[in-house]
Write a protein that holds these residues in place. Structure first.
Motif, short mmCIF file in Angstrom:
data_model
loop_
_atom_site.label_atom_id
_atom_site.label_comp_id
_atom_site.label_asym_id
_atom_site.label_seq_id
_atom_site.Cartn_x
_atom_site.Cartn_y
_atom_site.Cartn_z
N PRO A 285 0.92 -1.17 -0.04
CA PRO A 285 0.11 0.00 0.06
C PRO A 285 0.81 1.15 -0.02
O PRO A 285 0.39 2.45 -0.48
N ALA A 286 2.11 1.29 0.31
CA ALA A 286 2.80 2.29 0.28
C ALA A 286 3.32 2.89 -1.09
O ALA A 286 3.57 4.23 -1.34
N THR A 287 2.91 2.18 -2.09
CA THR A 287 3.01 2.48 -3.56
C THR A 287 2.17 3.72 -3.99
O THR A 287 2.30 4.35 -4.77
N ILE A 288 0.78 3.84 -3.08
CA ILE A 288 0.12 4.85 -3.34
C ILE A 288 -0.04 5.84 -1.82
O ILE A 288 -1.12 6.47 -1.82
N GLN A 289 0.91 5.80 -1.49
CA GLN A 289 1.12 6.68 -0.20
C GLN A 289 1.31 8.25 -0.76
O GLN A 289 2.05 8.36 -1.74
N CYS A 290 0.51 9.25 -0.09
CA CYS A 290 0.90 10.67 -0.60
C CYS A 290 2.47 11.13 -0.51
O CYS A 290 3.05 10.63 0.69
N GLU A 291 2.76 11.82 -1.23
CA GLU A 291 4.21 12.60 -1.14
C GLU A 291 4.26 13.40 0.18
O GLU A 291 3.15 13.97 0.60
N PRO A 292 5.32 13.62 0.85
CA PRO A 292 5.46 14.26 2.29
C PRO A 292 4.75 15.70 1.98
O PRO A 292 5.23 16.32 1.21
N GLY A 293 3.97 16.01 2.85
CA GLY A 293 3.37 17.59 2.64
C GLY A 293 2.47 17.71 1.83
O GLY A 293 1.92 18.94 1.31
N ALA A 294 1.83 16.70 1.13
CA ALA A 294 0.77 16.66 0.20
C ALA A 294 -0.50 17.55 0.53
O ALA A 294 -0.88 17.01 1.83
N THR A 295 -1.00 18.09 -0.05
CA THR A 295 -2.47 18.86 0.54
C THR A 295 -3.40 18.33 -0.10
O THR A 295 -4.64 18.46 0.31
N ASP A 296 -3.23 17.85 -1.45
CA ASP A 296 -4.44 16.98 -2.02
C ASP A 296 -4.12 15.71 -2.14
O ASP A 296 -3.56 14.84 -2.63
N THR A 297 -4.90 14.85 -1.28
CA THR A 297 -4.82 13.53 -1.10
C THR A 297 -6.01 12.79 -1.61
O THR A 297 -6.30 11.44 -1.65
#
Length: 587
Positions: A285-297
């Motif tokens: 599931p980490a393959t679809i984890q948001c980038e650090p600091g992402a505001t649009d999830t």
């Protein structure tokens, strides 16, 4: 591991041979179905005369037939409908066809914690000719209590009736009524149940091996204590933050599901929205984890959501030793059905929460916990598992010693949906492998089969084909020695438009509480859907079907027995001993 059943034929092209094999299976199944009907046996007495049948020696003082009257169902099948009581509080019903009985008896299991009496549904029997023709006497029981009896779990006798006794004495009573009504005993006896009904099916094979000639056990709650007291308790709490609010919500599940399919859908050679073998999928599931600091999830999962996904998929571990406390969680590909434990809103309750609390407060321990018990009291460690183990020999159906059932000539077919999130299919896989290990693979192959259904949810419904008939092959195996092979499964076309297959409970699931009928009629047999989206074959585990690459992949004729097999080794976990032979506990 199961025996290697790979195809060793080399003189002809494998795809051609596989297609021929499936064609022969289909022709054999057609011939078997055409020959399935035995001669009709007329009644030897009037229906009302069954009121005088003595059942005291079966159920004890007070056991008796309470109602017996002639009825006709909507399909025109005439029958004698009987209801009775087996002491102390088991209600049962038997429906005896008056013009069409062919010597067969079928007993139905009861899902959940039962507490109701219904003959409305016969699962995994779509298109079964003997049923549709009214050739089978059918019975069911409420297993000794009613859903309205909130305190039944405080009564040791009612616990025992639910655990094992009610289905056994119902079988004895129904067979006596059959012999009285027709003047001869049933020639063949069958049991068919799913969910807890599947557990009841295996209890019959393990404890009462002479009750039934053939047993059909679907998605069995065989690991009953761990299933409800740990699995559902974990699924209900692992998705909660410190304030008790859900972290992962149902609206996020399609995103997760699409990512799983993107990673694993084509592993079986066909991108069709289904995982034929979820065990081969190593999705992270980490393959679809948001980038650090992402505001649009909207198109990714937050780190907290990713951690929850891992917990729900992997299951709980002892915090001190790291040892698994369950066999594992739901399989990849089942994410749309995670609504069993993933709510729509942060404060909503889930089915897993209800299952766990009902079990832990009512039947799980020798003494029920005091009022006020919550899932926060569950410790999720080996000590908790040991507490649940006290009644493992009473409720569980994990004993792999089926020597009595095999010795009596019994045949067993198990089935489980790969996308079942109510009961992980890993339980059924582990049990089947335990039987093969204890009995010997060659011996097990003479009387047991397992079918795994891609995309199917709990007992029925789902994103894949879930309409099939395993009862007719079971009858052919019992009555003519024809071992089951490929079985065609169908996905009704209406699911595409209605979306019911995505989140519906399914026709194979338990009816609503209080579903007791005034006086049961002969159940309406489910006919195959006229229009289907796809109809691939189901093959006995560990075989996997493969698309030939020619023609319509939604047509069973274009599939063959593939070269690959499901590779499964039961994982090490703290309850491994549950799947070893044990002495059953009666009370």
């Amino acid at each position: 591991m199961a025996n290697d059943r790979s195809d060793t034929r080399t003189s002809w092209p494998k795809a051609w041979l596989g297609a021929l094999a499936l064609l022969l299976v289909a022709l054999t199944a057609f011939e078997a179905q055409a020959q399935a009907d035995l001669p009709a046996i007329p009644p030897a007495m009037a229906c009302a005369d069954l009121l005088g049948t003595d059942l005291t020696d079966i159920g004890g003082e007070g056991s008796r037939v309470t109602e017996a009257q002639e009825i006709t169902n909507d399909q025109g099948i005439a029958a004698c409908s009987v209801r009775g009581t087996l002491a102390p509080a088991i209600t049962f019903a038997v429906v005896l066809p008056t013009d069409t009985w062919t010597g067969r008896y079928l007993q139905l299991g009861c899902g959940g914690l039962c507490g109701r009496l219904s003959l409305r549904e016969v699962g995994a029997a779509s298109g079964c000719t003997p049923l549709q023709a009214g050739g089978v006497a059918i019975a069911a029981t409420d297993m000794g209590h009613q859903a309205s009896d909130a305190g039944w779990g405080d009564d040791p006798q009612k616990r025992a009736d639910f655990a094992h006794r009610a289905q056994h004495v119902t079988a004895l009573a129904a067979k006596r009524l059959i012999e009285a009504f027709y003047g001869q005993p049933a020639q063949y006896s069958y049991f068919n149940g799913c969910s807890d009904g599947g557990r009841e099916a295996l209890i019959a094979a393990q404890r009462y091996p002479e009750d039934f000639d053939g047993i059909l056990a679907g998605a069995p709650a065989l690991n009953f204590q761990v299933q409800n007291g740990l699995y559902h308790a974990w699924q209900a709490t692992a998705n909660r933050d410190a304030d008790g609010r859900a972290i992962l919500l149902a609206a996020r599940l399609p995103l997760l599901h699409d990512a799983v399919l993107s990673a694993c859908d084509d592993l079986d050679g066909l991108a069709d929205g289904l995982l034929a073998d979820p065990l081969a999928c190593t999705f992270d599931p980490a393959t679809i984890q948001c980038e650090p600091g992402a505001t649009d999830t909207a198109a990714c999962l937050t780190p907290t959501e990713v951690e929850v996904v891992r917990k729900l998929h992997d299951g709980p571990r002892d915090p001190a030793t790291g040892e698994r406390l369950t066999l594992g969680g739901p399989q990849w590909g089942s994410e749309l059905r995670w609504t069993v434990f993933v709510p729509e809103t942060p404060d909503a309750t889930t089915a897993s929460q209800d299952h766990a609390l009902e079990h832990l407060t009512g039947v799980a321990f020798p003494e029920n916990p005091p009022e006020g018990f919550t899932l926060a009291d569950v410790t999720f460690d080996t000590a908790w598992l040991q507490r649940l183990a006290a009644l493992h020999p009473l409720y569980d159906a994990t004993n792999p010693d089926l020597s009595g059932f095999h010795g009596a000539g019994g045949k067993l077919i198990l089935y489980h949906g790969w996308s079942d999130t109510d009961i992980s299919p890993l339980n059924t896989l582990t049990y089947y492998e335990a039987v093969r290990s204890h009995m010997g693979a060659d011996t097990a192959d003479t009387f047991a089969r397992l079918y795994l259904v891609p995309g199917m949810y709990h007992c029925s419904q789902g994103e894949g084909p879930y309409e099939f008939d395993l009862l007719t092959p079971l009858m052919a195996w019992v009555e003519r020695g024809e071992a089951p092979g490929a079985v065609t499964a169908r996905q009704p076309a209406q699911d595409e438009a209605s979306g019911f297959g995505q989140f519906g409970h399914g026709r194979g699931g338990p009816p609503p509480s209080g579903a007791t009928e005034p006086l049961p009629g002969y159940p309406a047999a489910e006919a195959p859907s006229a229009s289907v989206l796809r109809s691939p074959p189901l093959l006995p585990y560990p075989a996997l079907p493969a698309f030939t690459g020619q023609g319509d992949p939604n047509d069973a004729a274009n599939w063959t027995d593939g070269a690959t097999r499901v590779e499964f080794t039961p994982p090490a976990w703290a309850g491994s001993a549950f799947f070893e032979p044990y002495a059953p506990l009666d009370h």
